[in-house]
Motif scaffolding. Structure first.
Motif, PDB file in Angstrom:
ATOM      1  N   ALA A   1     -10.597   7.255  -1.209  1.00 49.83           N
ATOM      2  CA  ALA A   1     -11.525   8.014   0.450  1.00 49.83           C
ATOM      3  C   ALA A   1     -11.433   6.032   1.189  1.00 49.83           C
ATOM      4  O   ALA A   1     -11.695   6.252   2.466  1.00 49.83           O
ATOM      5  CB  ALA A   1     -12.862   7.482   0.099  1.00 49.83           C
ATOM      6  N   LEU A   2     -10.429   5.566   0.730  1.00 51.69           N
ATOM      7  CA  LEU A   2     -10.122   4.281   1.136  1.00 51.69           C
ATOM      8  C   LEU A   2      -8.937   4.373   2.079  1.00 51.69           C
ATOM      9  O   LEU A   2      -8.124   3.927   3.189  1.00 51.69           O
ATOM     10  CB  LEU A   2      -9.923   2.937   0.487  1.00 51.69           C
ATOM     11  N   VAL A   3      -7.874   5.918   2.450  1.00 56.50           N
ATOM     12  CA  VAL A   3      -6.642   5.967   2.910  1.00 56.50           C
ATOM     13  C   VAL A   3      -6.771   5.450   4.148  1.00 56.50           C
ATOM     14  O   VAL A   3      -6.489   5.254   5.376  1.00 56.50           O
ATOM     15  CB  VAL A   3      -6.048   7.073   2.517  1.00 56.50           C
TER      16      VAL A   3
ATOM     17  N   GLU B   1       0.998   7.677  -0.511  1.00 53.44           N
ATOM     18  CA  GLU B   1       1.393   8.639  -0.974  1.00 53.44           C
ATOM     19  C   GLU B   1       1.387   8.535  -2.338  1.00 53.44           C
ATOM     20  O   GLU B   1       1.196   9.851  -3.146  1.00 53.44           O
ATOM     21  CB  GLU B   1       2.330   9.163  -0.589  1.00 53.44           C
ATOM     22  N   GLN B   2       1.572   7.788  -2.253  1.00 50.88           N
ATOM     23  CA  GLN B   2       0.810   7.899  -4.294  1.00 50.88           C
ATOM     24  C   GLN B   2      -0.321   7.682  -4.785  1.00 50.88           C
ATOM     25  O   GLN B   2      -1.246   7.814  -6.007  1.00 50.88           O
ATOM     26  CB  GLN B   2       2.051   6.757  -5.424  1.00 50.88           C
ATOM     27  N   PHE B   3      -0.979   6.750  -3.323  1.00 52.38           N
ATOM     28  CA  PHE B   3      -1.703   6.418  -3.658  1.00 52.38           C
ATOM     29  C   PHE B   3      -2.252   5.365  -5.134  1.00 52.38           C
ATOM     30  O   PHE B   3      -3.227   4.633  -5.901  1.00 52.38           O
ATOM     31  CB  PHE B   3      -3.294   7.220  -4.311  1.00 52.38           C
ATOM     32  N   GLN B   4      -0.872   4.278  -4.421  1.00 54.64           N
ATOM     33  CA  GLN B   4      -1.593   3.103  -5.364  1.00 54.64           C
ATOM     34  C   GLN B   4      -1.825   1.761  -4.433  1.00 54.64           C
ATOM     35  O   GLN B   4      -1.312   1.429  -3.206  1.00 54.64           O
ATOM     36  CB  GLN B   4       0.288   2.962  -6.153  1.00 54.64           C
ATOM     37  N   VAL B   5      -1.344   0.397  -5.346  1.00 56.72           N
ATOM     38  CA  VAL B   5      -1.514  -0.547  -4.521  1.00 56.72           C
ATOM     39  C   VAL B   5      -1.023  -2.079  -5.196  1.00 56.72           C
ATOM     40  O   VAL B   5      -1.175  -1.500  -7.151  1.00 56.72           O
ATOM     41  CB  VAL B   5      -3.323  -0.994  -4.800  1.00 56.72           C
ATOM     42  N   ILE B   6       0.128  -1.446  -5.033  1.00 63.12           N
ATOM     43  CA  ILE B   6       1.180  -2.784  -5.805  1.00 63.12           C
ATOM     44  C   ILE B   6       0.835  -3.879  -5.456  1.00 63.12           C
ATOM     45  O   ILE B   6       0.820  -5.182  -4.994  1.00 63.12           O
ATOM     46  CB  ILE B   6       2.498  -2.711  -5.334  1.00 63.12           C
TER      47      ILE B   6
ATOM     48  N   LEU C   1       1.037  -1.232  -0.470  1.00 63.65           N
ATOM     49  CA  LEU C   1       0.246  -0.130  -0.205  1.00 63.65           C
ATOM     50  C   LEU C   1       0.921   1.257  -0.054  1.00 63.65           C
ATOM     51  O   LEU C   1       1.833   1.581   0.871  1.00 63.65           O
ATOM     52  CB  LEU C   1      -1.000   0.286   1.479  1.00 63.65           C
ATOM     53  N   ASP C   2       0.639   2.234  -0.458  1.00 60.54           N
ATOM     54  CA  ASP C   2       1.682   3.174  -1.028  1.00 60.54           C
ATOM     55  C   ASP C   2       0.303   4.359  -0.907  1.00 60.54           C
ATOM     56  O   ASP C   2      -0.250   4.755  -1.929  1.00 60.54           O
ATOM     57  CB  ASP C   2       2.165   3.340  -2.358  1.00 60.54           C
TER      58      ASP C   2
END
Length: 115
Positions: free
Chosen positions: A62-64, A40-45, A37-38
């Motif tokens: 909204a899920l952060v 800062e970049q709003f990314q999921v690897i 879970l990133d």
């Protein structure tokens, strides 16, 4: 989707929202690790997804906060597990040999661990 979400609460709702908002497959979601879970970049690897391929997808803003609360809970449980002599997770391939203590490190823990 709002009608489906209305029937869910807690962890099930968070998982469903993550599946819908990120386009994750169920097992991809359940196999997420903290390090995937990133915020800062709003990314999921997604690691080792369909076709054994890695990919990056969007993390809905909204899920952060709900995910960060989930991680706080998981970290608390992980600390308790470590104190009891547990808290190790499965590591893929040869990582367990390469990093002998990684199985107990926070970043390798599951976002949605099972009992």
């Amino acid at each position: 989707m709002q009608r489906v979400f209305a029937h869910l609460t807690g962890l099930h709702l968070l998982i469903a929202q993550l599946l819908y908002g990120s386009g994750l497959r169920l097992m991809e979601c359940l196999r997420l690790r903290v390090k995937d879970l990133d915020f800062e970049q709003f990314q999921v690897i997604v690691r080792d997804g369909k076709g054994q391929k890695d990919r990056v997808t969007v993390l809905p803003q909204a899920l952060v906060e709900p995910l960060q609360r989930q991680l706080q809970h998981v970290q608390h449980v992980h600390q308790q597990d470590l104190a009891r002599g547990y808290g190790a997770v499965f590591l893929p391939d040869a990582l367990a040999r390469k990093y002998p203590n990684a199985e107990r490190e926070w970043i390798w823990q599951w976002v949605f661990p099972s009992a």
